[in-house]
Design a protein around this motif. Structure first.
Motif, PDB file in Angstrom:
ATOM      1  N   LYS A  89       1.022   3.877  -2.865  1.00  0.00           N
ATOM      2  CA  LYS A  89       0.695   5.348  -2.559  1.00  0.00           C
ATOM      3  C   LYS A  89       1.561   6.407  -2.801  1.00  0.00           C
ATOM      4  O   LYS A  89       1.537   7.266  -3.554  1.00  0.00           O
TER       5      LYS A  89
ATOM      6  N   ASP B  81      -7.342   8.694  -3.176  1.00  0.00           N
ATOM      7  CA  ASP B  81      -6.786   9.034  -1.985  1.00  0.00           C
ATOM      8  C   ASP B  81      -5.569   9.749  -2.229  1.00  0.00           C
ATOM      9  O   ASP B  81      -5.357  11.034  -1.496  1.00  0.00           O
ATOM     10  N   ALA B  82      -4.454   9.459  -2.858  1.00  0.00           N
ATOM     11  CA  ALA B  82      -3.349   9.894  -3.299  1.00  0.00           C
ATOM     12  C   ALA B  82      -3.736  11.277  -4.103  1.00  0.00           C
ATOM     13  O   ALA B  82      -2.872  12.271  -3.344  1.00  0.00           O
TER      14      ALA B  82
ATOM     15  N   LYS C  33      -9.408   3.575  -5.553  1.00  0.00           N
ATOM     16  CA  LYS C  33      -9.512   4.440  -4.189  1.00  0.00           C
ATOM     17  C   LYS C  33      -8.108   5.011  -3.736  1.00  0.00           C
ATOM     18  O   LYS C  33      -8.121   6.013  -3.382  1.00  0.00           O
ATOM     19  N   LEU C  34      -7.254   3.944  -3.902  1.00  0.00           N
ATOM     20  CA  LEU C  34      -5.953   4.431  -3.632  1.00  0.00           C
ATOM     21  C   LEU C  34      -5.389   5.796  -4.455  1.00  0.00           C
ATOM     22  O   LEU C  34      -5.002   6.520  -4.068  1.00  0.00           O
TER      23      LEU C  34
ATOM     24  N   PHE D 275       0.911  -1.174   0.052  1.00  0.00           N
ATOM     25  CA  PHE D 275      -0.120   0.138  -0.020  1.00  0.00           C
ATOM     26  C   PHE D 275       0.879   1.146   0.217  1.00  0.00           C
ATOM     27  O   PHE D 275       0.559   2.218  -0.832  1.00  0.00           O
ATOM     28  N   LYS D 276       1.782   1.400   0.943  1.00  0.00           N
ATOM     29  CA  LYS D 276       2.925   2.502   0.987  1.00  0.00           C
ATOM     30  C   LYS D 276       3.431   2.666  -0.452  1.00  0.00           C
ATOM     31  O   LYS D 276       3.713   3.907  -0.882  1.00  0.00           O
TER      32      LYS D 276
ATOM     33  N   ARG E 228      -8.057  -0.153  -6.164  1.00  0.00           N
ATOM     34  CA  ARG E 228      -6.832   0.461  -6.625  1.00  0.00           C
ATOM     35  C   ARG E 228      -7.272   2.001  -7.003  1.00  0.00           C
ATOM     36  O   ARG E 228      -6.478   2.827  -7.023  1.00  0.00           O
TER      37      ARG E 228
END
Length: 93
Positions: free
Chosen positions: A10, A76-77, A72-73, A6-7, A70
């Motif tokens: 992101k 969010d970013a 959503k990631l 995730f990190k 994906r």
């Protein structure tokens, strides 16, 4: 997806979003509107995510759920970068 993945995603996406803002500002002498940004990030997201039928092995529902996660990631970013860039601009201006 574990936290290290995730990190990593992101961080990669945040860099892409930052580049989008920088390139747009350099070309247009302003930050993009939300509508302009949505068009740009949708194109970048489709490039990053690939075609929906690319991973049809798992079945369509699994692919749609994976794409939603994906996306959503990405959003969010994008939202995080937009806030940071606008705050920086407000502080500089």
């Amino acid at each position: 997806m574990d936290s290290s993945e995730f990190k990593s995603v992101k961080r990669e996406i945040s860099g892409t979003v930052n580049d989008i803002f920088d390139d747009f500002e350099e070309s247009n002498s302003r930050l993009p509107t939300m509508e302009e940004f949505q068009v740009i990030i949708a194109d970048a997201a489709s490039h990053y995510l690939g075609p929906i039928d690319q991973n049809a092995v798992d079945g369509i529902n699994a692919n749609l759920e994976r794409q939603r996660i994906r996306e959503k990631l990405l959003w969010d970013a994008a939202a995080e970068q937009e806030v940071a860039i606008r705050k920086r601009r407000d502080n500089d201006g």
